[in-house]
Structures are given as structure tokens and as C-alpha cells.
Design a protein around this motif. Structure first.
Motif, PDB file in Angstrom:
ATOM      1  N   ARG A  11       7.562  60.975   8.601  1.00  9.75           N
ATOM      2  CA  ARG A  11       8.212  61.082   9.973  1.00  9.75           C
ATOM      3  C   ARG A  11       6.923  61.549  10.903  1.00  9.75           C
ATOM      4  N   SER A  12       6.541  62.463  10.464  1.00  5.48           N
ATOM      5  CA  SER A  12       5.013  63.104  11.270  1.00  5.48           C
ATOM      6  C   SER A  12       4.016  62.127  11.524  1.00  5.48           C
ATOM      7  N   SER A  13       3.778  61.387  10.385  1.00  8.66           N
ATOM      8  CA  SER A  13       2.871  60.081  10.660  1.00  8.66           C
ATOM      9  C   SER A  13       3.090  59.225  11.342  1.00  8.66           C
ATOM     10  N   LEU A  14       4.301  58.794  11.462  1.00 14.34           N
ATOM     11  CA  LEU A  14       4.840  57.680  12.339  1.00 14.34           C
ATOM     12  C   LEU A  14       4.625  58.176  13.687  1.00 14.34           C
ATOM     13  N   SER A  15       5.108  59.335  14.127  1.00 14.21           N
ATOM     14  CA  SER A  15       5.139  59.957  15.525  1.00 14.21           C
ATOM     15  C   SER A  15       3.617  60.383  15.842  1.00 14.21           C
ATOM     16  N   ARG A  16       2.824  60.448  14.924  1.00 13.17           N
ATOM     17  CA  ARG A  16       1.410  60.797  15.355  1.00 13.17           C
ATOM     18  C   ARG A  16       0.648  59.358  15.804  1.00 13.17           C
ATOM     19  N   LYS A  17       1.076  58.440  14.977  1.00 12.98           N
ATOM     20  CA  LYS A  17       0.652  57.170  15.237  1.00 12.98           C
ATOM     21  C   LYS A  17       1.057  56.756  16.661  1.00 12.98           C
ATOM     22  N   VAL A  18       2.266  56.753  17.008  1.00  9.28           N
ATOM     23  CA  VAL A  18       2.864  56.671  18.547  1.00  9.28           C
ATOM     24  C   VAL A  18       2.210  57.210  19.352  1.00  9.28           C
ATOM     25  N   ARG A  19       1.950  58.683  19.046  1.00  6.76           N
ATOM     26  CA  ARG A  19       1.134  59.507  20.197  1.00  6.76           C
ATOM     27  C   ARG A  19      -0.187  59.168  20.402  1.00  6.76           C
ATOM     28  N   LYS A  20      -0.956  58.469  19.118  1.00  2.98           N
ATOM     29  CA  LYS A  20      -2.396  58.238  19.312  1.00  2.98           C
ATOM     30  C   LYS A  20      -2.413  56.828  20.067  1.00  2.98           C
TER      31      LYS A  20
ATOM     32  N   ALA B 154      -4.440  56.482  23.733  1.00  2.00           N
ATOM     33  CA  ALA B 154      -5.302  55.671  23.986  1.00  2.00           C
ATOM     34  C   ALA B 154      -4.971  54.644  25.095  1.00  2.00           C
ATOM     35  N   SER B 155      -3.709  54.457  25.368  1.00  5.66           N
ATOM     36  CA  SER B 155      -3.541  53.786  26.525  1.00  5.66           C
ATOM     37  C   SER B 155      -3.301  54.259  27.883  1.00  5.66           C
ATOM     38  N   ASP B 156      -3.954  55.676  28.316  1.00  3.77           N
ATOM     39  CA  ASP B 156      -3.667  56.211  29.447  1.00  3.77           C
ATOM     40  C   ASP B 156      -2.488  56.977  29.640  1.00  3.77           C
ATOM     41  N   GLY B 157      -1.905  57.332  28.473  1.00  2.44           N
ATOM     42  CA  GLY B 157      -0.764  58.178  28.375  1.00  2.44           C
ATOM     43  C   GLY B 157       0.609  57.252  28.484  1.00  2.44           C
ATOM     44  N   VAL B 158       0.198  55.796  28.565  1.00  2.57           N
ATOM     45  CA  VAL B 158       1.598  54.914  28.907  1.00  2.57           C
ATOM     46  C   VAL B 158       1.993  54.063  27.622  1.00  2.57           C
ATOM     47  N   LEU B 159       3.235  54.305  27.164  1.00  8.76           N
ATOM     48  CA  LEU B 159       3.583  53.364  26.167  1.00  8.76           C
ATOM     49  C   LEU B 159       4.225  52.173  26.561  1.00  8.76           C
ATOM     50  N   ASP B 160       3.237  51.168  26.554  1.00  8.33           N
ATOM     51  CA  ASP B 160       3.863  49.837  27.290  1.00  8.33           C
ATOM     52  C   ASP B 160       4.361  49.010  26.401  1.00  8.33           C
TER      53      ASP B 160
ATOM     54  N   PRO C 150      -1.508  49.100  15.884  1.00  8.05           N
ATOM     55  CA  PRO C 150      -0.466  48.669  16.967  1.00  8.05           C
ATOM     56  C   PRO C 150       0.617  47.963  16.299  1.00  8.05           C
ATOM     57  N   GLY C 151       0.594  47.326  15.007  1.00  8.59           N
ATOM     58  CA  GLY C 151       1.765  46.646  14.377  1.00  8.59           C
ATOM     59  C   GLY C 151       2.859  47.700  13.929  1.00  8.59           C
ATOM     60  N   THR C 152       2.187  48.820  13.474  1.00  4.38           N
ATOM     61  CA  THR C 152       3.212  49.816  13.030  1.00  4.38           C
ATOM     62  C   THR C 152       3.862  50.488  14.230  1.00  4.38           C
ATOM     63  N   VAL C 153       3.336  50.620  15.187  1.00  3.87           N
ATOM     64  CA  VAL C 153       3.747  51.286  16.348  1.00  3.87           C
ATOM     65  C   VAL C 153       4.818  50.160  16.925  1.00  3.87           C
ATOM     66  N   LEU C 154       4.590  49.029  16.882  1.00  2.00           N
ATOM     67  CA  LEU C 154       5.266  47.927  17.463  1.00  2.00           C
ATOM     68  C   LEU C 154       6.628  48.007  16.892  1.00  2.00           C
ATOM     69  N   GLN C 155       6.567  47.777  15.369  1.00  3.82           N
ATOM     70  CA  GLN C 155       7.791  47.888  14.467  1.00  3.82           C
ATOM     71  C   GLN C 155       8.624  48.881  14.629  1.00  3.82           C
ATOM     72  N   TYR C 156       8.020  50.292  14.794  1.00  2.00           N
ATOM     73  CA  TYR C 156       8.866  51.447  15.130  1.00  2.00           C
ATOM     74  C   TYR C 156       9.500  51.410  16.214  1.00  2.00           C
ATOM     75  N   LEU C 157       8.929  51.112  17.384  1.00  3.54           N
ATOM     76  CA  LEU C 157       9.638  50.832  18.803  1.00  3.54           C
ATOM     77  C   LEU C 157      10.613  49.818  18.661  1.00  3.54           C
ATOM     78  N   ALA C 158      10.507  48.650  18.166  1.00  2.00           N
ATOM     79  CA  ALA C 158      11.426  47.381  17.998  1.00  2.00           C
ATOM     80  C   ALA C 158      12.634  47.948  17.107  1.00  2.00           C
ATOM     81  N   LEU C 159      12.465  48.465  16.236  1.00  7.53           N
ATOM     82  CA  LEU C 159      13.690  49.020  15.366  1.00  7.53           C
ATOM     83  C   LEU C 159      14.271  50.119  16.173  1.00  7.53           C
ATOM     84  N   GLU C 160      13.971  51.013  16.913  1.00  3.62           N
ATOM     85  CA  GLU C 160      14.582  51.844  17.781  1.00  3.62           C
ATOM     86  C   GLU C 160      15.406  51.175  18.852  1.00  3.62           C
ATOM     87  N   LYS C 161      14.715  50.090  19.341  1.00  5.18           N
ATOM     88  CA  LYS C 161      15.693  49.127  20.462  1.00  5.18           C
ATOM     89  C   LYS C 161      16.950  48.234  19.613  1.00  5.18           C
ATOM     90  N   LEU C 162      16.577  47.955  18.341  1.00  5.10           N
ATOM     91  CA  LEU C 162      17.709  47.052  17.681  1.00  5.10           C
ATOM     92  C   LEU C 162      18.691  48.012  17.151  1.00  5.10           C
TER      93      LEU C 162
END
Length: 333
Positions: A131-140, A144-150, A243-255
Motif C-alpha cells: 500500500r505504501s509503495s502504490l501510494s508513493r508511486k502515485v505521489r511521485k 513529476a506532473s507539476d502537482g497535478v494528477l491528470d 504510469p501503467g501501475t498508477v493508471l491501473q490503480y486509479l482506474a480500479l478506484e473508479k470501477l
């Protein structure tokens, strides 16, 4: 290479016309790709009767499979059953079954996610370290995207028309398309099916951007309440940001947040990404049943031999530490 004999009782349609009546069977051209590691050499095609099971049938192991050379349609080279549940991984690679040469092309775990419950409950299945690793990847990625999770979701016909050209450009640059020809399809048939699914509210697609530049995409059709992991790709230049891991995590949250879908199906094949996110798996095999003609036997035995050779080479490179370097070289060229 040993070939053994196993008996089964046949139960299959005798012509392709009969097969088309059955919704889970189709007569189609099936490619057998000859590879050396991730390097494609050439492809041989066979006219096969294709049987594909739903994830429900796979999880509940409902499908009985009976194939015989005598009852195969006369115009086909054989039949293929993808993701057929097996009791264990000790399937013979080649054997004779009721007059057919059976080739266990792939043996793997079919991974899936139970989408019942909440996303918070789902995340509790991970260890605190994961969980900590996934959260860290999302934050990273966000930092790197100027503080925006687009992160953007697409599901209407108009939205899919916007999604498709962006995802296609990403796919065209990915190693899956360049090396394995497994990228997001460019055919008019695929685009027509995408529009049909969107009109029926039976597809979800996602894009992740960094500073307005597309970083990863996920395309997931939905069948009988099951969300399919059909196509995922990402910009190799951003690989360090996962980016693939971050996208998968966010997509699952939506689903999970929709509270509409039963399962997320990672489909055929294994991978660390699938194993990480899954909540369950079934041991499966892609089983090819060929008429034992000289042509079929020659190509199948050659293919099985090359697969064994590739696995041996990969294992040796892995032990010497060269595997990751060679993989990066092929994926970057």
C-alpha cells in the motif's frame, strides 16, 4: 521431446456452419508466432475452430472439453481452447488425444479482481508495504506532473472518439505493438465495435497525462458485468514514473466506485502487474488440437522446440544478469 497419448470422448460440431450457430465457437485463422525471446521471426496461420470461455466458466470450472479428429469440421486444421482450466501445471506439452495432436501452447494463472465491496476494502488486501509503495508511486507521478494528477475516463461514443487517436499514438510507440503486434488495433472493425460498445455503455477507457502529454492508456470492454483488461500501454520514456501501475490503480478506484461490475478480468497470460492487483486466479492452459497431418505436425513440433530453446536461453541470461539489459535493448529499438 516426448509425445504421450491421452483418451477423451468427442463432442464437437462436424461443420463450420454448425459451429457458427454456437455463440462461443468461431471458425477463424489462428496465428502461431515463432519467436526467439521477444524477437518475432515469422508466423504460420491455421484455420481453427476457436472456443473461448467466459471468466465465470473458468472460475467455476464448468466447461467440459471434448475434441476428436473424427468430429472436427472437415475444413479446419484443428481447434483451440483458450484459458481452459486445468487441475495443475503438469500438463504434457505435446500429446495425442482422440486422433489429434494436442499442444499446450501456454500454461499460466488467469488473474482477476472481485469488484464487490468498496475500494477501501480492496486495498486492505495489500500488505502495508505494498500500500505504501502504490501510494508513493502515485505521489511521485503527481509531483513529476507539476502537482497535478491528470486522469481521465471515457465511456460515451463522443468521449471514445477523443480517446482513440490519443491511445493509438501511444500504442504505436510501444514495444507490444512493435515486437508482439499486440497494441490497440487500428482496424475499422475494432473502431466500429468500440462505438457499438460505447452506445451500449459497455466499455470503459482511461488516459493518464503528465503535463498535458499522454503517459498511459487502458481500454476495457465490459461483458456480462465483467470488465476486461484488453489493452494497456504507456510511454516508455516515462517508465521510471510507473504510469501503467498508477493508471491501473486509479482506474480500479473508479470501477469500484461505480458499484456496477462484478469482476475485472486480466485475461490470458501472467505478469507481475496482474499478480499484484489480483484477488484470485485460476490455473489455465491454451490448448491447440491439430489434425496430425505432416504440415501440422512439422510446424507444431518446430514451434514447441523453439519455445523450449527460448526458455532455456532466457533462463541462462537471467542467471548471468544479462536478461534485463537485452530486454531493454529490444524494447527500445
Amino acid at each position: 521431446m516426448q509425445i504421450i497419448f491421452l483418451p477423451v470422448q468427442p463432442l464437437y460440431p462436424t461443420t463450420c456452419e454448425e459451429a457458427r450457430i454456437m455463440p462461443d465457437m468461431r471458425c477463424k485463422q489462428i496465428p502461431l508466432r515463432f519467436m526467439l525471446g521477444e524477437k518475432p521471426l515469422f508466423t504460420v496461420r491455421f484455420q481453427m475452430l476457436a472456443l473461448k470461455s467466459s471468466l465465470d466458466e473458468i472460475v467455476e470450472q464448468k466447461n467440459e472439453l471434448y475434441i476428436s479428429a473424427q468430429t472436427l469440421p472437415v475444413e479446419v486444421d484443428g481447434a483451440i481452447a483458450r484459458s481452459h482450466p486445468i487441475s495443475d501445471g503438469k500438463q504434457p506439452r505435446l500429446c495425442y488425444v482422440e486422433g489429434c495432436l494436442r499442444y499446450a501452447r501456454s500454461i499460466y494463472d488467469r488473474y482477476y479482481i472481485d469488484l464487490s465491496g468498496s475500494f477501501e476494502d480492496y486495498c486492505r488486501k495489500f500488505s502495508s508495504k505494498t500500500r505504501s509503495s502504490l501510494s508513493r508511486k502515485v505521489r511521485k507521478f503527481r509531483d513529476a506532473s507539476d502537482g497535478v494528477l491528470d486522469f481521465r475516463e471515457y465511456h460515451t461514443p463522443q468521449q471514445l472518439e477523443e480517446f482513440y487517436p490519443i491511445a493509438r499514438r501511444l500504442s504505436a510507440c510501444g514495444y507490444q505493438e512493435r515486437l508482439l503486434h499486440l497494441g490497440l488495433p487500428s482496424s475499422s472493425e475494432f473502431q466500429a465495435e468500440m462505438r457499438r460498445l460505447a452506445q451500449a455503455d459497455s466499455v470503459r477507457a482511461y488516459l493518464l497525462f503528465s503535463r498535458d502529454k499522454p503517459a498511459a492508456y487502458l481500454y476495457s470492454p465490459i461483458r456480462n458485468g465483467i470488465v476486461m483488461y484488453d489493452h494497456l500501454g504507456y510511454d516508455q520514456a516515462m517508465a521510471g514514473l510507473s504510469p501503467g501501475t498508477v493508471l491501473q490503480y486509479l482506474a480500479l478506484e473508479k470501477l469500484f466506485g461505480e458499484h456496477r461490475w462484478r469482476l475485472f478480468d486480466f485475461t490470458e497470460g501472467e505478469g507481475a502487474h496482474k499478480a499484484l492487483f489480483s484477488t484470485g486466479n485460476v490455473r489455465c492452459a491454451d490448448l491447440y488440437y491439430f489434425r496430425p497431418t505432416l504440415r501440422n505436425k512439422s510446424w507444431v513440433i518446430l514451434h514447441a522446440g523453439m519455445e523450449s530453446l527460448s526458455r532455456g536461453i532466457v533462463s541462462a541470461l537471467d542467471k548471468t544478469g544479462f536478461k534485463s539489459r537485452i530486454k531493454r535493448f529490444f524494447r527500445s529499438t
